[in-house]
Write a protein that holds these residues in place. Structure first.
Motif, PDB file in Angstrom:
ATOM      1  N   LEU A 117       0.818  -1.206   0.000  1.00 32.91           N
ATOM      2  CA  LEU A 117       0.000   0.000   0.000  1.00 32.91           C
ATOM      3  C   LEU A 117       0.854   1.259   0.000  1.00 32.91           C
ATOM      4  CD1 LEU A 117      -2.645   1.563   0.249  1.00 32.91           C
ATOM      5  CD2 LEU A 117      -2.623   1.083   2.701  1.00 32.91           C
ATOM      6  N   LEU A 118       1.957   1.240   0.730  1.00 34.65           N
ATOM      7  CA  LEU A 118       2.809   2.429   0.804  1.00 34.65           C
ATOM      8  C   LEU A 118       3.340   2.812  -0.570  1.00 34.65           C
ATOM      9  CD1 LEU A 118       3.941   4.497   2.762  1.00 34.65           C
ATOM     10  CD2 LEU A 118       5.912   2.988   3.116  1.00 34.65           C
ATOM     11  N   ILE A 119       3.685   1.814  -1.389  1.00 30.33           N
ATOM     12  CA  ILE A 119       4.177   2.092  -2.738  1.00 30.33           C
ATOM     13  C   ILE A 119       3.063   2.702  -3.590  1.00 30.33           C
ATOM     14  CG2 ILE A 119       5.066   1.025  -4.846  1.00 30.33           C
ATOM     15  CD1 ILE A 119       6.582  -0.935  -3.133  1.00 30.33           C
ATOM     16  N   LEU A 120       1.846   2.208  -3.431  1.00 30.97           N
ATOM     17  CA  LEU A 120       0.721   2.782  -4.174  1.00 30.97           C
ATOM     18  C   LEU A 120       0.497   4.247  -3.790  1.00 30.97           C
ATOM     19  CD1 LEU A 120      -1.850  -0.163  -4.037  1.00 30.97           C
ATOM     20  CD2 LEU A 120      -0.460   0.561  -5.987  1.00 30.97           C
ATOM     21  N   ILE A 121       0.648   4.556  -2.503  1.00 27.68           N
ATOM     22  CA  ILE A 121       0.494   5.952  -2.071  1.00 27.68           C
ATOM     23  C   ILE A 121       1.612   6.811  -2.657  1.00 27.68           C
ATOM     24  CG2 ILE A 121       0.484   7.479  -0.060  1.00 27.68           C
ATOM     25  CD1 ILE A 121      -0.776   5.192   1.536  1.00 27.68           C
ATOM     26  N   PHE A 122       2.836   6.289  -2.650  1.00 20.63           N
ATOM     27  CA  PHE A 122       3.960   7.020  -3.262  1.00 20.63           C
ATOM     28  C   PHE A 122       3.702   7.270  -4.746  1.00 20.63           C
ATOM     29  CE2 PHE A 122       7.207   5.560   0.102  1.00 20.63           C
ATOM     30  CZ  PHE A 122       7.068   6.756   0.776  1.00 20.63           C
ATOM     31  N   PHE A 123       3.248   6.242  -5.444  1.00 22.84           N
ATOM     32  CA  PHE A 123       2.956   6.397  -6.868  1.00 22.84           C
ATOM     33  C   PHE A 123       1.859   7.430  -7.083  1.00 22.84           C
ATOM     34  CE2 PHE A 123       5.462   2.702  -7.884  1.00 22.84           C
ATOM     35  CZ  PHE A 123       5.779   2.875  -9.227  1.00 22.84           C
ATOM     36  N   GLY A 124       0.816   7.374  -6.242  1.00 21.93           N
ATOM     37  CA  GLY A 124      -0.292   8.309  -6.408  1.00 21.93           C
ATOM     38  C   GLY A 124       0.104   9.754  -6.171  1.00 21.93           C
ATOM     39  N   TYR A 125       1.152   9.972  -5.374  1.00 21.95           N
ATOM     40  CA  TYR A 125       1.534  11.348  -5.043  1.00 21.95           C
ATOM     41  C   TYR A 125       2.724  11.841  -5.862  1.00 21.95           C
ATOM     42  CZ  TYR A 125       2.823  15.438  -2.276  1.00 21.95           C
ATOM     43  OH  TYR A 125       3.118  16.718  -1.876  1.00 21.95           O
ATOM     44  N   TYR A 126       3.768  11.022  -5.970  1.00 20.68           N
ATOM     45  CA  TYR A 126       5.013  11.500  -6.569  1.00 20.68           C
ATOM     46  C   TYR A 126       5.055  11.358  -8.090  1.00 20.68           C
ATOM     47  CZ  TYR A 126       6.921  11.980  -1.882  1.00 20.68           C
ATOM     48  OH  TYR A 126       7.135  12.382  -0.590  1.00 20.68           O
ATOM     49  N   VAL A 127       4.415  10.323  -8.633  1.00 23.45           N
ATOM     50  CA  VAL A 127       4.459  10.154 -10.092  1.00 23.45           C
ATOM     51  C   VAL A 127       3.826  11.333 -10.823  1.00 23.45           C
ATOM     52  CG1 VAL A 127       3.634   8.738 -12.010  1.00 23.45           C
ATOM     53  CG2 VAL A 127       4.661   7.649 -10.011  1.00 23.45           C
ATOM     54  N   PRO A 128       2.634  11.817 -10.426  1.00 24.96           N
ATOM     55  CA  PRO A 128       2.101  13.009 -11.109  1.00 24.96           C
ATOM     56  C   PRO A 128       3.016  14.226 -10.988  1.00 24.96           C
ATOM     57  CG  PRO A 128       0.371  11.928  -9.880  1.00 24.96           C
ATOM     58  CD  PRO A 128       1.655  11.268  -9.476  1.00 24.96           C
ATOM     59  N   LEU A 129       3.720  14.345  -9.853  1.00 25.64           N
ATOM     60  CA  LEU A 129       4.628  15.483  -9.686  1.00 25.64           C
ATOM     61  C   LEU A 129       5.782  15.438 -10.682  1.00 25.64           C
ATOM     62  CD1 LEU A 129       4.854  15.788  -5.789  1.00 25.64           C
ATOM     63  CD2 LEU A 129       3.523  17.197  -7.364  1.00 25.64           C
ATOM     64  N   GLN A 130       6.197  14.236 -11.090  1.00 26.71           N
ATOM     65  CA  GLN A 130       7.281  14.111 -12.055  1.00 26.71           C
ATOM     66  C   GLN A 130       6.894  14.683 -13.420  1.00 26.71           C
ATOM     67  OE1 GLN A 130      10.382  12.939 -11.233  1.00 26.71           O
ATOM     68  NE2 GLN A 130       9.569  12.877  -9.141  1.00 26.71           N
ATOM     69  N   TYR A 131       5.594  14.721 -13.684  1.00 28.12           N
ATOM     70  CA  TYR A 131       5.112  15.258 -14.965  1.00 28.12           C
ATOM     71  C   TYR A 131       4.509  16.647 -14.802  1.00 28.12           C
ATOM     72  CZ  TYR A 131       5.753  10.486 -16.582  1.00 28.12           C
ATOM     73  OH  TYR A 131       6.296   9.253 -16.913  1.00 28.12           O
ATOM     74  N   GLY A 132       4.748  17.259 -13.661  1.00 26.89           N
ATOM     75  CA  GLY A 132       4.284  18.617 -13.442  1.00 26.89           C
ATOM     76  C   GLY A 132       2.813  18.743 -13.105  1.00 26.89           C
ATOM     77  N   TRP A 133       2.177  17.610 -12.734  1.00 26.67           N
ATOM     78  CA  TRP A 133       0.762  17.645 -12.366  1.00 26.67           C
ATOM     79  C   TRP A 133       0.648  17.773 -10.852  1.00 26.67           C
ATOM     80  CZ3 TRP A 133      -0.221  12.568 -15.470  1.00 26.67           C
ATOM     81  CH2 TRP A 133      -0.062  12.833 -16.830  1.00 26.67           C
ATOM     82  N   SER A 134      -0.230  18.639 -10.427  1.00 30.54           N
ATOM     83  CA  SER A 134      -0.449  18.824  -8.990  1.00 30.54           C
ATOM     84  C   SER A 134      -1.637  17.970  -8.558  1.00 30.54           C
ATOM     85  CB  SER A 134      -0.724  20.305  -8.692  1.00 30.54           C
ATOM     86  OG  SER A 134      -0.991  20.482  -7.316  1.00 30.54           O
ATOM     87  N   ILE A 135      -1.434  17.140  -7.562  1.00 27.66           N
ATOM     88  CA  ILE A 135      -2.502  16.294  -7.046  1.00 27.66           C
ATOM     89  C   ILE A 135      -2.633  16.526  -5.551  1.00 27.66           C
ATOM     90  CG2 ILE A 135      -0.924  14.342  -6.735  1.00 27.66           C
ATOM     91  CD1 ILE A 135      -3.319  12.493  -7.294  1.00 27.66           C
ATOM     92  N   ASP A 136      -3.847  16.643  -5.094  1.00 25.03           N
ATOM     93  CA  ASP A 136      -4.103  16.864  -3.681  1.00 25.03           C
ATOM     94  C   ASP A 136      -3.656  15.644  -2.869  1.00 25.03           C
ATOM     95  OD1 ASP A 136      -6.138  16.784  -1.176  1.00 25.03           O
ATOM     96  OD2 ASP A 136      -5.823  18.849  -1.827  1.00 25.03           O
ATOM     97  N   LYS A 137      -3.091  15.887  -1.685  1.00 27.23           N
ATOM     98  CA  LYS A 137      -2.607  14.795  -0.846  1.00 27.23           C
ATOM     99  C   LYS A 137      -3.735  13.853  -0.434  1.00 27.23           C
ATOM    100  CE  LYS A 137       1.114  17.727   0.894  1.00 27.23           C
ATOM    101  NZ  LYS A 137       1.631  18.498   2.042  1.00 27.23           N
ATOM    102  N   LEU A 138      -4.918  14.427  -0.249  1.00 26.47           N
ATOM    103  CA  LEU A 138      -6.064  13.580   0.093  1.00 26.47           C
ATOM    104  C   LEU A 138      -6.311  12.547  -0.993  1.00 26.47           C
ATOM    105  CD1 LEU A 138      -8.697  12.817   1.599  1.00 26.47           C
ATOM    106  CD2 LEU A 138      -9.800  14.704   0.390  1.00 26.47           C
ATOM    107  N   TRP A 139      -6.319  12.976  -2.250  1.00 27.56           N
ATOM    108  CA  TRP A 139      -6.635  12.054  -3.338  1.00 27.56           C
ATOM    109  C   TRP A 139      -5.488  11.095  -3.614  1.00 27.56           C
ATOM    110  CZ3 TRP A 139     -11.364  11.200  -4.446  1.00 27.56           C
ATOM    111  CH2 TRP A 139     -12.311  12.201  -4.227  1.00 27.56           C
ATOM    112  N   ALA A 140      -4.265  11.510  -3.360  1.00 26.20           N
ATOM    113  CA  ALA A 140      -3.150  10.567  -3.485  1.00 26.20           C
ATOM    114  C   ALA A 140      -3.306   9.423  -2.486  1.00 26.20           C
ATOM    115  CB  ALA A 140      -1.824  11.296  -3.261  1.00 26.20           C
TER     116      ALA A 140
END
Length: 291
Positions: A117-140
């Protein structure tokens, strides 16, 4: 009742009952002794000093805890609804007769069950940031919780439906019902009774997993507790803070368990209190006979 129980296992005799009672008493004493030892160590290291508990009387600190609890419940509530929907959809796909639906659904469920689960949370938060997309921490956090717990719930749903005796579906097909009608009207109502404890257990796990949100600095209860416990003027009260947070989690999970017990009892009562079919009277020379 005793006859049915003896089919599953041998009923304990007098010696076994005494042995089980002694083991129960010994286990209880061991747990009480462990709790007393931990409490003594807390006392010995000054964790119960008034200074470490003083800040919890302030309204601002209580508000911080309530805000953290609200953020935890918000993430858990959204993720629970989405995980249940995810599980229902992919369980239905896995039960489909069409391989084009069944194979991709199996791949998705097994994939997200295998990823921590921790890896899924990392992917949900950090992967969009690598492409310049901002994602809310709640939704990550919600994305990670939904993918992991939804995959587990999909397996719970599938196993519960498959556990219904085969004769139920065969009888439904025999009277002309379609597969979706059999699933919705015959199998699912019976499966829910057996699945309910497992579903609630997984939702409790989901609620506790929201604590992983502190890794991405989502302001849930554990993250707020870490900030409260790190205040030097109050002697770094980490242990008192985490004891309070643990009590909050225990209370919420206990309420969920009580709710599950009440629902299961209510469903069982509704099933046993069904009214019998009315008697049909037929007239005859010898009088009336009820069939």
């Amino acid at each position: 009742m005793s006859t049915q129980a003896s089919v599953l296992y041998d009923l304990p005799g007098p010696r076994a009952k005494r042995r089980n009672a002694l083991l129960g008493v010994a286990s209880t004493l061991a747990i009480v002794a462990l709790i007393a030892f931990v409490g003594y160590k807390f006392y010995d290291t000054g964790q119960f000093e008034a200074r470490k508990w003083e800040q919890f009387q302030y309204v601002s600190v209580q508000r911080e805890l309530l805000n953290g609890l609200g953020a935890t419940l918000k993430a858990a509530g959204i993720a629970a609804v989405l995980a249940l929907l995810f599980g229902a959809v992919f369980a239905s796909a896995r039960l489909s007769d069409k391989w084009i639906l069944r194979s991709p659904a199996t791949f998705v469920v097994e994939l997200f069950r295998a990823i921590p689960l921790l890896i899924l949370i990392f992917f949900g938060y950090y992967v969009p940031l690598q492409y310049g997309w901002s994602i809310d921490k709640l939704w990550a956090l919600v994305i990670g919780l939904t993918l992991y717990n939804g995959s587990v719930l999909a397996e719970i749903f599938r196993a519960g439906i498959n556990a219904v005796p085969r004769g139920q579906s065969e009888g439904a097909y025999a009277i002309g019902l379609r597969k979706n009608q059999v699933l919705r009207l015959i199998l699912l109502p019976q499966a829910v009774r057996s699945m309910l404890p497992a579903i609630v257990s997984q939702l409790v796990v989901l609620l506790k997993d929201t604590a992983l949100g502190f890794i991405i600095t989502y302001p849930e209860l554990l993250f707020v507790g870490k900030q409260i416990g790190g205040r030097l003027p109050f002697g770094l009260p980490y242990v008192p803070t985490y004891l309070i947070i643990a009590a909050i989690y225990i209370a919420i999970c206990g309420m969920l368990s009580v709710l599950a017990w009440w629902l299961q009892k209510r469903m069982g009562r509704a099933r046993t209190s069904a009214k019998p079919l009315p008697a049909v009277e037929t007239g005859g020379a010898a009088g009336q006979t009820a069939i």
